[in-house]
Design a protein around this motif. Sequence first.
Motif, PDB file in Angstrom:
ATOM      1  N   THR A  64      27.393 -40.601  10.645  1.00  0.00           N
ATOM      2  CA  THR A  64      26.509 -41.888  10.281  1.00  0.00           C
ATOM      3  C   THR A  64      25.570 -41.509   9.341  1.00  0.00           C
ATOM      4  OG1 THR A  64      25.113 -41.714  12.438  1.00  0.00           O
ATOM      5  CG2 THR A  64      27.436 -42.930  12.557  1.00  0.00           C
ATOM      6  N   GLY A  66      22.332 -41.527   9.302  1.00  0.00           N
ATOM      7  CA  GLY A  66      21.131 -41.032   9.659  1.00  0.00           C
ATOM      8  C   GLY A  66      21.424 -39.204  10.093  1.00  0.00           C
ATOM      9  N   ASN A  67      22.621 -38.901   9.774  1.00  0.00           N
ATOM     10  CA  ASN A  67      22.941 -37.577  10.220  1.00  0.00           C
ATOM     11  C   ASN A  67      23.394 -36.913   8.801  1.00  0.00           C
ATOM     12  OD1 ASN A  67      22.487 -37.115  13.068  1.00  0.00           O
ATOM     13  ND2 ASN A  67      23.837 -38.822  13.139  1.00  0.00           N
ATOM     14  N   PHE A  85      26.496 -46.913  10.970  1.00  0.00           N
ATOM     15  CA  PHE A  85      26.218 -46.833  12.487  1.00  0.00           C
ATOM     16  C   PHE A  85      26.636 -48.119  13.292  1.00  0.00           C
ATOM     17  CE2 PHE A  85      23.371 -46.741  16.445  1.00  0.00           C
ATOM     18  CZ  PHE A  85      23.858 -45.432  16.892  1.00  0.00           C
ATOM     19  N   SER A  87      26.728 -51.322  15.819  1.00  0.00           N
ATOM     20  CA  SER A  87      25.719 -52.130  16.577  1.00  0.00           C
ATOM     21  C   SER A  87      26.477 -52.505  17.777  1.00  0.00           C
ATOM     22  CB  SER A  87      25.152 -53.112  15.756  1.00  0.00           C
ATOM     23  OG  SER A  87      25.898 -53.957  15.161  1.00  0.00           O
ATOM     24  N   CYS A  95      17.777 -48.382  16.897  1.00  0.00           N
ATOM     25  CA  CYS A  95      17.688 -47.111  17.498  1.00  0.00           C
ATOM     26  C   CYS A  95      17.873 -45.824  16.837  1.00  0.00           C
ATOM     27  CB  CYS A  95      18.438 -47.145  18.644  1.00  0.00           C
ATOM     28  SG  CYS A  95      20.220 -46.934  18.692  1.00  0.00           S
ATOM     29  N   GLU A  97      19.954 -42.526  15.351  1.00  0.00           N
ATOM     30  CA  GLU A  97      21.371 -42.065  15.376  1.00  0.00           C
ATOM     31  C   GLU A  97      21.497 -40.779  15.679  1.00  0.00           C
ATOM     32  OE1 GLU A  97      23.051 -42.951  11.379  1.00  0.00           O
ATOM     33  OE2 GLU A  97      21.707 -44.818  11.155  1.00  0.00           O
ATOM     34  N   ASN A  98      20.612 -39.918  16.304  1.00  0.00           N
ATOM     35  CA  ASN A  98      20.606 -38.583  16.900  1.00  0.00           C
ATOM     36  C   ASN A  98      20.018 -38.517  18.125  1.00  0.00           C
ATOM     37  OD1 ASN A  98      20.039 -35.808  17.272  1.00  0.00           O
ATOM     38  ND2 ASN A  98      21.540 -35.574  15.494  1.00  0.00           N
ATOM     39  N   PHE A 110      24.396 -44.647  24.257  1.00  0.00           N
ATOM     40  CA  PHE A 110      24.475 -44.149  22.887  1.00  0.00           C
ATOM     41  C   PHE A 110      25.888 -43.390  22.885  1.00  0.00           C
ATOM     42  CE2 PHE A 110      24.259 -40.476  19.899  1.00  0.00           C
ATOM     43  CZ  PHE A 110      23.788 -41.062  18.844  1.00  0.00           C
ATOM     44  N   LEU A 114      29.180 -44.973  20.405  1.00  0.00           N
ATOM     45  CA  LEU A 114      29.862 -44.518  19.280  1.00  0.00           C
ATOM     46  C   LEU A 114      31.597 -44.544  19.440  1.00  0.00           C
ATOM     47  CD1 LEU A 114      28.001 -41.097  19.089  1.00  0.00           C
ATOM     48  CD2 LEU A 114      27.653 -43.043  18.003  1.00  0.00           C
TER      49      LEU A 114
END
Length: 482
Positions: A64, A66-67, A85, A87, A95, A97-98, A110, A114
């Motif tokens: 995603t 954020g990674n 990511f 929702s 929130c 992403e890791n 979390f 996923l």
Amino acid sequence: MHLPACRAMDSLPRTRAASYGDGTGKQKPHVLVVPYPAQGHLLPLLDLVVLLAGRGLALTVAVTPGNVRLLAALPPSVATVVLPFPSGPFLPAGCGENTKDLPADLFRPFMASLVALSAPLLAWCKAQPRPVTSIVSDLFMGWTRPLADELGVTHVAFSPTSVHYLAFTRSLWRRMPTGHDEDGDERVVSFPELPGSPNIPWRRLSWLFRMHVVGDEVSETIRQILLWSLESSCFVVNSFAALEGGCFTDALAANRVFMVGPLSEAADVRGGEEEPAEVCAWLDAFGDGSVVYISFGSQEALSPAQAACVAEALRLSPTAAFVWVARSGTVVPEGFEAATASRGRVIRRWAPQLDILRHRAVGWTLTHCGSNSVMESIAAGVGMLTWPMAADQFTNAWLLAETGVAVPVAEGADTVPDVGKVATAISTAVASKEGESTSRRVVELGRKAAAAVAVGGTSYNDLEELVCALSDVHVASSCSVE
């Protein structure tokens, strides 16, 4: 259980392209890699990606947004698919992403959330001009197995931890023993189907299992995710034969297990945000094996009482120099750094752990027994003072003690150990014949780890077999080689 439809995805997946040719006009096998976004899971799987890319496989890593930055060290030949990511009902908006960016109470929601990445990832796979020929995914991303089934390709589950933990985990989630009886946390869970019929206290089982509630949507989603992974015909494990022995591999006889670790030793690509030379120059002033490295990983912040215990134990161990990586949220007692400045250093940001462990002055580490830290310490020939706190850490600590390369100091995320016991353990480690004996054993195990990943070693050979399996669709379907 059916995979849920993806809810409110922001946009379609984005792809960083890479060439899937081999220079001869032929197309390479195309391996899709799906890591779990937690440092202890993601980093070793990315090490595996580097090794597979170096052996000529075409790979795409799914993450995603954020990674994405965590993939910076990958070779340019490795492609990336960026999935928006998801929702949904389990997580608050905005929130992280890791898992390193999440409070502990969101870890389970979390993981369950996923699953919603399955639909856009399947759509991406079906749209590729070069079809995906196999999927390698983290144990916690087991929803990729039915996706692989739909595509008609092989699925390989990656475990960042030991074969021992894998065997215990499979038994737990299949049998679902409960701990709600008069004994509470003192209850012992038996594993009669595993070698030696081990008995494990309930409190030492993974919190992910202990928090399972029958009928709860998050709990049942997590169980299904793990069962999908644990029923894969192939496992890739960040461990090596000399550490594990053969008995637990035999317990997984129905599955092909590729032990390819230590991956940090084989790939050797990681670095820290702090310049390694700065820390290593400071370590140069100390004698061989006289420094204790203290780190509890990226997820564990010590409570004020625990941090005070560690600080006081170090103060009472004047023969030991130290490097203490104090994660954000860990409060180091006021005045401690000034009082120990001549022999100690506190790092409050990401530290170059591999460089520190490999320095000749570092002989011991006080560790939470996270899988990456264990493998890196063994490879560096560094003895371990163990304080497991969660998840696979209890199994890792037990395995290390059985191997004779670690000394138990404490256990439990809420435990505040006796200061005198911790101080004695540190002093004994760096300045006694008992400590020397343990150090010799871990140095020898480190040599075996290096031999395992060298050409012709057990991990090297398993990696070569894995490459063959991923390169041949017919062979990969059964995860065996001729």
